[in-house]
Each structure stands twice: as C-alpha cells, then as structure tokens.
Write an enzyme that holds these catalytic residues in place. Structure first.
Site, PDB file in Angstrom:
ATOM      1  N   ASP A 108      -0.341  16.758   0.502  1.00 19.43           N
ATOM      2  CA  ASP A 108       0.211  16.182   1.722  1.00 19.43           C
ATOM      3  C   ASP A 108       0.243  14.663   1.670  1.00 19.43           C
ATOM      4  O   ASP A 108      -0.792  14.004   1.717  1.00 19.43           O
ATOM      5  CB  ASP A 108      -0.644  16.644   2.899  1.00 19.43           C
ATOM      6  CG  ASP A 108      -0.070  16.263   4.246  1.00 19.43           C
ATOM      7  OD1 ASP A 108       1.062  15.711   4.277  1.00 19.43           O
ATOM      8  OD2 ASP A 108      -0.717  16.501   5.259  1.00 19.43           O
ATOM      9  N   ASP A 332       7.469  12.445   4.071  1.00 20.10           N
ATOM     10  CA  ASP A 332       6.301  13.312   4.218  1.00 20.10           C
ATOM     11  C   ASP A 332       6.521  14.630   3.492  1.00 20.10           C
ATOM     12  O   ASP A 332       7.424  15.395   3.834  1.00 20.10           O
ATOM     13  CB  ASP A 332       6.040  13.562   5.704  1.00 20.10           C
ATOM     14  CG  ASP A 332       4.810  14.416   5.949  1.00 20.10           C
ATOM     15  OD1 ASP A 332       3.904  14.416   5.094  1.00 20.10           O
ATOM     16  OD2 ASP A 332       4.749  15.076   6.999  1.00 20.10           O
TER      17      ASP A 332
END
Length: 457
Positions: A108, A332
């Site tokens: 992430d 992201d």
C-alpha cells in the site's frame, strides 16, 4: 533519510550467487483455482463490488487525510518481490520474526506504518494464516515510549509502562490498535531466470503488532506493508538498501463475470532495479507535502480525443520545493478506482457521453456515474489522457472501464464528491505501466509495459 539510528545497518543473505541482485516471490492470485484460498462460491461481480466498496471507503479516508499544508521538505543492486493482484488490493509475501514466519500483507503506497495481526487478539478480523506470536520470536522487542522510533509514529500513545502503542483508523470504521515493535523482516526470492532462492533479512524493522483490528479486510491478508513516504514506512526504513527507489508493474485484472481468474503475478522492485528508463518514459514531479504519507502529483488537465479539460480541485496545496506546483492528485496502489472532485468529473463524463456510441444504462446501486450496456468487458471508448506536470499518461479503455456485472460496463473514474479536495489515482489506471518512484529526486516515472511479460525485469 537512512534509519541507521534504528540499527538498520546490515543485510544478511543466503549463500547463493545472486546476492542482492533482486528477488522474486511467486504468488498466486487469490481468485485463481491454483490458490489454496480459492472460493468458487463467490462470483466475479461480487468480488468487483466488494473491491469498489473498499475503494469508496478508502477514498473517504484519503480525502480527510489529504487536508494538509505542505512544506518544502553502500548502494545494493536492489530487491525485487512479487505482488499478487486481489480485487482492489495487491498482496506481498514476506516473513517476520526469528525463526521467520511467512505472512501475506497488502502492498500500500497510501499507508506508512506496516502492521500485522498478533497474539493475543482482543478483536481480530478473520485471517487464514495463523496469528503472529511474538513470544515465539527471539528478535521481537517492543519500542519504548520515549524512543526516536516511537516519535516517528503518528497517533501514538502510552498507556502501559514504556511501551509505544499506535492507533490506525480508516474512513469506513476499520482500525488497527497495538504495540510498536522492532522485528526482523525476511524476503525470500528467486530471480527471473533461475530457481535458486535468496533470503534477505533486515533486522530491527519498526512495525505495528496489532491486538485489536477490525473492518473491511480480506481473510487472505494479515495486515498492511506501508510503502508511503514518511520516515516510518518500509521504503524509508530500508533506505540503506534501496536508496529511496522502488517500482512496480501491475498486471491487468479482469474481474468481469465472463473472465477466468488471472494467474500472472505482478512485480515490485526496490533499489537499483527500480530505476525506470528508456525513450518512452514519462516523468512527473512527486510534490513534497506535510504530512508526507502520500505521494502527491500535479494533474494539470485531462483530454478525451481533441478536447482538453482543465483540472481544478479544491486543494490549496503548493510546494516551494517544486516551483510552487499544486499538489492535487494522490497516486495510491491500495485504491481500486480513480477519483476526481465533482467539477472536473462532471466535465469528463459529459465529454465521454458525446464520444461513446452505446446504450447508456444506470448502475442499480448508484455507485458508478457512467455505465453502458455491453456484451464484453471492453467498451468501444476513447483513450483518456492525464496531463501531469511535464508528462502525459495515456490510458486505454481497459484502464478506465470495467464490467461491474454481467452486461453492465462502467467508467472506473468516479465522482469523489463536492467536498473532495484532491483526486486519487487508483490501481486500475496503473495497470500495464511500469511505475517508478524516485524519492531522492522527487520524481515518478511511467513506462507503458506489458506487465505479464517479465522481460522488463
């Protein structure tokens, strides 16, 4: 900044000829029949809807977290690992502790603290793998409240005597609460053209040992590996080994009901192998901000065919480090969809409606704004170009449209809402691009690549 003050000063490896020339972990997509976790009872459309729900919740968190004011702010060959696509998430296989215990975590770029679920657990989400037991590791050590490592953790607190504790809370109510600790992280790898395995161990990595965790987490993962930009992230902690460079190439994930589960793995590189180069590379500045968790970009406009739409967000973020460029888009890897503030989204949707010949349908759940009746997952739609500062990224229909249920294909660039301060560039838009992060020179590179063909390694 190197983390030498936290004793990240050595790297041990197995006795092979590969050293730190890179390593590869062979992971299986969780939806593949080859996976021991494969659940044939879940339909592809259910998987996609679940991914979108997590994406909507995550975007809510990112919108809140991005309301900030920015500030000007021995080299090895590198490390390489495989990451495996899930609906909306990409998994990374690492080992933690001594002796090493294998665990699967979500890779992430929108998080900084790495954490996993640990025993004892007062509340834990269900996971397939056993919980990490720190008492069975000889290298586990909690971090003290007044230590330099504790100071680097956001939302820290001290209730028990001299134990640094953390809280991570997300917009959908998900959370992780636990102890901050030092531990040895081990990466096992085979190179791209050999079956020999390298074991690379990094001592004294700071991570969260979660004893109270709940939310929209899938049972295939045990937590999150933080690839964000702050000092506590894995990238900064491995600075001595990787020098602020990592890259990944995300394989296409077709979650449509008519598709078969993909088996190809994606790749993530750290260090020297992460340098993205070549004549077709597109480079744009990474805008330094405070807080420095997220990787902000400057999106100037969006094109559909000959029509160019100026991108304006509600963000007032600017950085003197990049000549005053506004920071208005977060890239992201942990968000599935791409989000735009309402005004630029409405303009984009209007232009697409004029450009696409097809029968428009409405999403019965009201989650997607632009949908069409379709017999295949690929819609006859124009390419969309994101004009970042100094670089134009052209997205194919596979990056921007997906079949969310049988016969219904929707635009996966969605309205983030009128209160959205910035946009979020999700992982569907990143598929089939080799994307390189150079945190030393504050640059992000895109290279159009067939990510299923690992010859780029």
């Amino acid at each position: 900044m190197a983390f030498s003050q936290l004793a990240l000063v050595s790297c041990t490896k197995s006795k092979t000829n590969h050293g730190l020339n890179g390593f590869t972990l062979d992971l299986i997509h969780r939806d593949s029949p080859l996976s021991p976790y494969y659940d044939p009872s879940i339909t592809p459309s259910q998987r996609f809807r679940n991914a979108c729900q997590r994406s909507f919740s995550r975007a809510s968190f990112l919108k809140k977290a991005s309301s900030v004011h920015p500030t000007g702010t021995t080299f090895n060959d590198g490390i390489q690992a495989d990451i495996s696509p899930m609906p909306g998430e990409y998994l990374m296989n690492i080992s933690i502790g001594t002796p090493p215990r294998e665990t699967i975590v979500i890779a992430d770029t929108g998080s900084d603290l790495t954490w996993i679920q640990c025993k004892p657990c007062t509340q834990c989400f269900k996971q397939i793998a056993p919980l990490f037991d720190s008492q069975k590791s000889s290298t586990y050590k909690t971090v003290g409240c007044h230590s330099e490592a504790c100071e680097m953790v956001r939302n820290k607190y001290c209730v028990r005597k001299d134990v640094c504790e953390y809280q991570v809370r997300y917009g959908d109510g998900s959370h992780s609460i636990g102890d901050i600790a030092f531990e040895t992280f081990t990466f096992e790898s085979t190179t791209s053209n050999t079956k020999n395995v390298d074991s690379i161990s990094i001592p004294n990595v700071v991570f969260g040992c979660g004893h109270d965790n709940a939310g929209t987490f899938e049972n295939q993962s045990t937590g999150i590996v933080g690839l964000g930009g702050s000092k506590i992230s894995i990238i900064r902690q491995l600075d001595k080994q990787v020098q602020g460079r990592f890259s990944y190439c995300l394989t296409p994930v077709d979650l449509s009901p008519s598709s078969s589960p993909p088996n190809a793995t994606s790749k993530i590189h750290f260090g020297r192998k992460a340098v993205v180069s070549g004549p077709d590379v597109i480079t744009t500045p990474i805008i330094p901000t405070d807080p420095d968790i997220f990787y902000f970009l400057n999106l100037e406009s969006i094109s559909v065919g000959e029509k160019k739409l100026e991108f304006k967000s509600n963000s007032q973020l600017n950085s003197s480090a990049t000549g005053g460029s506004p920071a208005n888009m977060i890239i992201d890897s942990g968000t599935t969809l791409t989000y735009l503030p309402s005004q630029p989204y409405e303009k984009l949707e209007s232009v697409l409606v004029e450009s696409i010949k097809g029968k428009r349908k409405y999403d019965p759940r009201g989650e997607f704004g632009l949908c069409y009746e379709s017999k295949t997952s690929v819609l006859d739609a124009p390419n969309i170009v994101f004009h970042f500062k100094d670089g134009d990224v052209e997205l194919l229909p596979m990056n921007t449209f997906s079949e969310i249920e049988e016969g219904l294909t929707c635009l996966t660039i969605v309205d983030g809402g009128p209160r959205a301060k910035v946009g979020v560039y999700g992982n569907l838009a990143q598929m089939n691009f080799l994307i390189g992060y150079d945190l030393v020179n504050h640059k992000l590179s895109f290279l159009p690549t067939d990510c299923t063909n690992h010859s780029y390694i």
